[in-house]
Write an enzyme that holds these catalytic residues in place. Structure first.
Site, PDB file in Angstrom:
ATOM      1  N   ARG A  51      83.367  -2.589  16.736  1.00  0.00           N
ATOM      2  CA  ARG A  51      84.460  -2.438  17.698  1.00  0.00           C
ATOM      3  C   ARG A  51      85.560  -1.511  17.198  1.00  0.00           C
ATOM      4  NH1 ARG A  51      85.856  -8.553  17.923  1.00  0.00           N
ATOM      5  NH2 ARG A  51      85.654  -7.988  15.742  1.00  0.00           N
ATOM      6  N   ASP A 178      65.482 -11.336   3.696  1.00  0.00           N
ATOM      7  CA  ASP A 178      65.913 -12.167   2.567  1.00  0.00           C
ATOM      8  C   ASP A 178      65.892 -11.209   1.385  1.00  0.00           C
ATOM      9  OD1 ASP A 178      66.078 -13.709   0.267  1.00  0.00           O
ATOM     10  OD2 ASP A 178      65.241 -15.451   1.272  1.00  0.00           O
ATOM     11  N   HIS A 179      67.085 -10.803   0.936  1.00  0.00           N
ATOM     12  CA  HIS A 179      67.099  -9.683  -0.016  1.00  0.00           C
ATOM     13  C   HIS A 179      66.448 -10.044  -1.353  1.00  0.00           C
ATOM     14  CE1 HIS A 179      70.879 -11.649  -1.205  1.00  0.00           C
ATOM     15  NE2 HIS A 179      70.653 -11.138  -2.387  1.00  0.00           N
ATOM     16  N   GLU A 217      75.086 -18.791 -10.301  1.00  0.00           N
ATOM     17  CA  GLU A 217      76.152 -17.801 -10.134  1.00  0.00           C
ATOM     18  C   GLU A 217      77.339 -18.243 -10.982  1.00  0.00           C
ATOM     19  OE1 GLU A 217      76.534 -16.270  -5.810  1.00  0.00           O
ATOM     20  OE2 GLU A 217      75.870 -18.335  -5.677  1.00  0.00           O
ATOM     21  N   ASP A 236      72.645 -22.368   2.131  1.00  0.00           N
ATOM     22  CA  ASP A 236      72.957 -20.986   1.773  1.00  0.00           C
ATOM     23  C   ASP A 236      71.925 -20.388   0.800  1.00  0.00           C
ATOM     24  OD1 ASP A 236      74.812 -18.787   2.003  1.00  0.00           O
ATOM     25  OD2 ASP A 236      75.391 -19.151  -0.079  1.00  0.00           O
ATOM     26  N   HIS A 241      66.425 -18.354  -0.082  1.00  0.00           N
ATOM     27  CA  HIS A 241      66.049 -17.624  -1.301  1.00  0.00           C
ATOM     28  C   HIS A 241      65.113 -18.435  -2.213  1.00  0.00           C
ATOM     29  CE1 HIS A 241      69.003 -14.879   0.048  1.00  0.00           C
ATOM     30  NE2 HIS A 241      70.050 -15.520  -0.396  1.00  0.00           N
ATOM     31  N   LYS A 332      77.183 -22.600  -7.960  1.00  0.00           N
ATOM     32  CA  LYS A 332      78.279 -21.654  -8.186  1.00  0.00           C
ATOM     33  C   LYS A 332      79.109 -22.117  -9.369  1.00  0.00           C
ATOM     34  CE  LYS A 332      78.679 -19.748  -3.602  1.00  0.00           C
ATOM     35  NZ  LYS A 332      78.301 -18.394  -4.037  1.00  0.00           N
TER      36      LYS A 332
HETATM   37  P1  NAP Z   1      81.957  -8.901   8.219  1.00  0.00           P
HETATM   38  O1  NAP Z   1      82.516  -8.199   7.041  1.00  0.00           O
HETATM   39  O2  NAP Z   1      82.775  -9.945   8.904  1.00  0.00           O
HETATM   40  O3  NAP Z   1      81.554  -7.773   9.278  1.00  0.00           O
HETATM   41  C1  NAP Z   1      81.200  -8.082  10.602  1.00  0.00           C
HETATM   42  C2  NAP Z   1      80.923  -6.795  11.327  1.00  0.00           C
HETATM   43  O4  NAP Z   1      80.647  -7.094  12.684  1.00  0.00           O
HETATM   44  C3  NAP Z   1      82.084  -5.832  11.322  1.00  0.00           C
HETATM   45  O5  NAP Z   1      81.595  -4.512  11.201  1.00  0.00           O
HETATM   46  C4  NAP Z   1      82.701  -6.037  12.706  1.00  0.00           C
HETATM   47  O6  NAP Z   1      83.338  -4.845  13.020  1.00  0.00           O
HETATM   48  C5  NAP Z   1      81.450  -6.269  13.519  1.00  0.00           C
HETATM   49  N1  NAP Z   1      81.709  -7.003  14.748  1.00  0.00           N
HETATM   50  C6  NAP Z   1      82.332  -8.199  14.892  1.00  0.00           C
HETATM   51  N2  NAP Z   1      82.381  -8.532  16.191  1.00  0.00           N
HETATM   52  C7  NAP Z   1      81.772  -7.538  16.882  1.00  0.00           C
HETATM   53  C8  NAP Z   1      81.514  -7.319  18.259  1.00  0.00           C
HETATM   54  N3  NAP Z   1      81.898  -8.174  19.220  1.00  0.00           N
HETATM   55  N4  NAP Z   1      80.862  -6.202  18.605  1.00  0.00           N
HETATM   56  C9  NAP Z   1      80.466  -5.299  17.669  1.00  0.00           C
HETATM   57  N5  NAP Z   1      80.688  -5.464  16.351  1.00  0.00           N
HETATM   58  C10 NAP Z   1      81.335  -6.565  15.967  1.00  0.00           C
HETATM   59  O7  NAP Z   1      80.560  -9.588   7.884  1.00  0.00           O
HETATM   60  P2  NAP Z   1      79.513  -9.147   6.749  1.00  0.00           P
HETATM   61  O8  NAP Z   1      79.902  -9.836   5.485  1.00  0.00           O
HETATM   62  O9  NAP Z   1      79.354  -7.683   6.750  1.00  0.00           O
HETATM   63  O10 NAP Z   1      78.200  -9.880   7.257  1.00  0.00           O
HETATM   64  C11 NAP Z   1      77.409  -9.373   8.310  1.00  0.00           C
HETATM   65  C12 NAP Z   1      76.162 -10.249   8.417  1.00  0.00           C
HETATM   66  O11 NAP Z   1      75.447 -10.176   7.189  1.00  0.00           O
HETATM   67  C13 NAP Z   1      76.454 -11.742   8.624  1.00  0.00           C
HETATM   68  O12 NAP Z   1      75.419 -12.308   9.403  1.00  0.00           O
HETATM   69  C14 NAP Z   1      76.411 -12.315   7.223  1.00  0.00           C
HETATM   70  O13 NAP Z   1      76.094 -13.680   7.212  1.00  0.00           O
HETATM   71  C15 NAP Z   1      75.284 -11.478   6.638  1.00  0.00           C
HETATM   72  N6  NAP Z   1      75.316 -11.370   5.177  1.00  0.00           N
HETATM   73  C16 NAP Z   1      76.376 -10.819   4.537  1.00  0.00           C
HETATM   74  C17 NAP Z   1      76.360 -10.709   3.155  1.00  0.00           C
HETATM   75  C18 NAP Z   1      77.497 -10.069   2.410  1.00  0.00           C
HETATM   76  O14 NAP Z   1      77.380  -9.931   1.181  1.00  0.00           O
HETATM   77  N7  NAP Z   1      78.573  -9.670   3.055  1.00  0.00           N
HETATM   78  C19 NAP Z   1      75.262 -11.175   2.421  1.00  0.00           C
HETATM   79  C20 NAP Z   1      74.183 -11.725   3.115  1.00  0.00           C
HETATM   80  C21 NAP Z   1      74.216 -11.813   4.489  1.00  0.00           C
HETATM   81  P3  NAP Z   1      84.561  -4.708  14.028  1.00  0.00           P
HETATM   82  O15 NAP Z   1      85.567  -5.752  13.643  1.00  0.00           O
HETATM   83  O16 NAP Z   1      85.006  -3.307  13.803  1.00  0.00           O
HETATM   84  O17 NAP Z   1      83.987  -4.934  15.351  1.00  0.00           O
END
Ligand code: NAP
Length: 485
Positions: A51, A178-179, A217, A236, A241, A332
């Site tokens: 967004r 699943d990385h 961790e 989690d 994993h 953790k």
């Molecule tokens: P995040 O930092 O909260 O990012 C969420 C993303 O979604 C942002 O780019 C946000 O951008 C976008 N977004 C939110 N609402 C939206 C909407 N209505 N339309 C379009 N885009 C939207 O989350 P994240 O940590 O990157 O995680 C993303 C996914 O990966 C999640 O399912 C999380 O569980 C999974 N994950 C993350 C990690 C990690 O290390 N971060 C590890 C494993 C899995 P805008 O606000 O600009 O819209």
């Protein structure tokens, strides 16, 4: 040895959530490293979608910063980064509204390249994205979608998510990441098991005493407290994993190394898991220390009963493994960051040497992080005079040494998995029925805790978890492997 780079077909990759944490830390730096390795054909495009009100230039700057911070120090100075950035564009898109969809469709329509959509957003948006892609004619039968964890929080929600995605995509188009499965060592585990004659005949309860899987961790919940407290170590880490690692260790040899055959065998393992007795599980919560707050303070709930540690003894009721326990442990704020699988073989049934029976055993250790590698502990004679004294020494295969001579690191799990998506290879991704079977096994454990009002045991930060975890193994005459890198 210089690792070979096999080019993939040119692709359009749309990253929904392209401004998020995962995109910034893993996906975009990973794509840059694949670009540097020469794996990204020139016509390929990467399109960020979220967004935030960015234009292409803003997004390129955002990505450049992410790569400088997380790109692993690769060729940012010699124009490589600028050339990579030219592949990038951005479309402001709202998954829950109309904004941006026509523009996105216009950008990629008419392209005959491989088309992949990475859903790097919260799971509550998966259904919206699937629906919009369909409405705007982008969900054709050739495209692929990549979905992140968590995939549901129990069987019911996972089934609902699978059903939602199935409305617009065939299972062959869905890549559930699943990385852990993208790690070099994890794949090497399959190569070691099925590429050598040596191990497979011994890979059963007749020769294996027990198997340990530890994912420790050293960090706490950090800024993820709110999310983590709704989830806990079981959801989690264990359900996905650790379960995937257990499957790869325990599965029967697939008839061939293809997605259907490998995933069928993994599914059979999950279905053969015994229910876990309450006295075979230990839950824990880390306490405060000089280095940081305790779990409850970190998540802002003084009465939280979510576990930041879990250790369990798991049995597999099949011909190969009945009688060999699998001990799983994850937590953790533990003493070190260390993920490894250890296969402890049985003692020889007779010794011709003057030794304490059972003192020397072969131990195969598969290290996932840090220092990915495989070590086989073998017993030899202690060098020098003084008679036949036995010692255990490691036969060590460190991947950094074996594969890093070209000066580069082996690809990170995300890089490898994204390239597999482009290749259309689902072997290292979880199938819908696997995920559901894992939840079907996990749900009764969590429900049991809730029914009994189970409260996790406190454990010291920088420790190996609650003492009950050690006692669980001591009751079986065994000990955990040290948690050390
Ligand atoms: P995040 O930092 O909260 O990012 C969420 C993303 O979604 C942002 O780019 C946000 O951008 C976008 N977004 C939110 N609402 C939206 C909407 N209505 N339309 C379009 N885009 C939207 O989350 P994240 O940590 O990157 O995680 C993303 C996914 O990966 C999640 O399912 C999380 O569980 C999974 N994950 C993350 C990690 C990690 O290390 N971060 C590890 C494993 C899995 P805008 O606000 O600009 O819209």
């Amino acid at each position: 040895m210089v690792s070979r780079v096999i080019p993939v077909d040119p692709f359009d990759l749309v990253i929904f959530g392209g401004t998020g944490d995962l995109a910034r830390r893993k996906i975009l730096p990973g794509l840059f490293r694949r670009y540097c390795a020469g794996q990204m054909p020139p016509e390929s495009r990467i399109i960020g979608a979220a967004r935030s009100d960015f234009d292409d230039a803003d997004y390129q700057e955002f990505v450049a910063e992410a790569i400088r911070e997380f790109g692993g120090g690769r060729a940012c100075e010699d124009g490589t980064l600028e050339a990579f950035l030219e592949r990038l564009s951005y479309v402001p898109v709202d998954a829950r509204g109309e904004a941006g969809w026509t523009e996105l469709a216009a950008l990629i329509s008419g392209s005959t390249l491989v088309r992949a959509f990475y859903f790097s957003v919260g799971p509550s948006l998966f259904g919206d994205l699937a629906e919009r892609l369909h409405q705007h004619g982008m969900a054709d039968e050739h495209c692929r979608i990549v979905v992140e964890k968590p995939f549901g929080r129990d069987l019911k929600t996972a089934e609902a998510l699978n059903a939602t995605l199935a409305e617009h995509f065939d299972e062959s188009q869905i890549y559930r990441i699943d990385h852990y499965l993208g790690k070099e060592t994890v794949q090497n585990l399959m190569a070691v098991r099925f590429g050598n004659l040596l191990f497979e005949p011994l890979w059963n309860s007749q020769y294996v005493d027990h198997i340990q899987i530890t994912v420790a961790e050293s960090v706490g919940v950090g800024g993820r407290g709110e999310y983590y407290d709704k989830s806990g170590a079981m959801r989690d880490m264990v359900q996905n994993h650790l379960m995937q690692l257990l499957c790869l260790i325990a599965m029967e040899p697939p008839s061939k190394f293809d997605p259907g055959a490998v995933r069928d065998e993994k599914l059979k393992v999950i279905r053969a898991l015994d229910p876990v007795e309450p006295h075979h599980i230990v839950r824990g919560q880390y306490s405060a220390s000089d280095d940081g707050p305790g779990y409850r303070d970190a998540v802002g709930d003084p009465r939280s009963t979510t576990e930041s540690f879990v250790a369990m003894k798991v049995g597999i009721s099949n011909w190969r493994w009945a009688g060999t326990p699998f001990y799983l442990r994850t937590g953790k704020r533990m003493v070190d960051r260390c993920s490894e699988i250890t296969v402890v073989f049985k003692a020889r049934n007779h010794s011709i040497f003057d030794e304490v029976q059972g003192q020397h055993r072969n131990v195969l250790t598969i290290r996932l992080q840090p220092n990915e590698g495989i070590t086989l502990g073998v017993t030899i004679k202690e060098p020098g005079p003084g008679g036949m004294r036995l010692i255990d020494v490691p036969l060590d295969m460190s991947f950094a040494e074996a594969l890093g001579e070209d000066g580069g690191d082996p690809p990170d799990a995300y890089e490898r998995l994204i390239m597999d998506v482009i290749r259309g290879n689902q072997t290292l991704f979880m199938r819908g029925d696997e995920v559901e079977a894992a939840w079907a096994w996990t749900d009764p454990i969590i429900e049991g805790w809730n029914k009994r009002g189970d409260v996790p045991k406190p454990y010291d930060s920088a420790s190996t978890g609650p003492g009950d975890s050690d006692q669980m193994l001591a009751r079986d005459g065994r000990t955990w492997r040290p948690v050390s890198p």
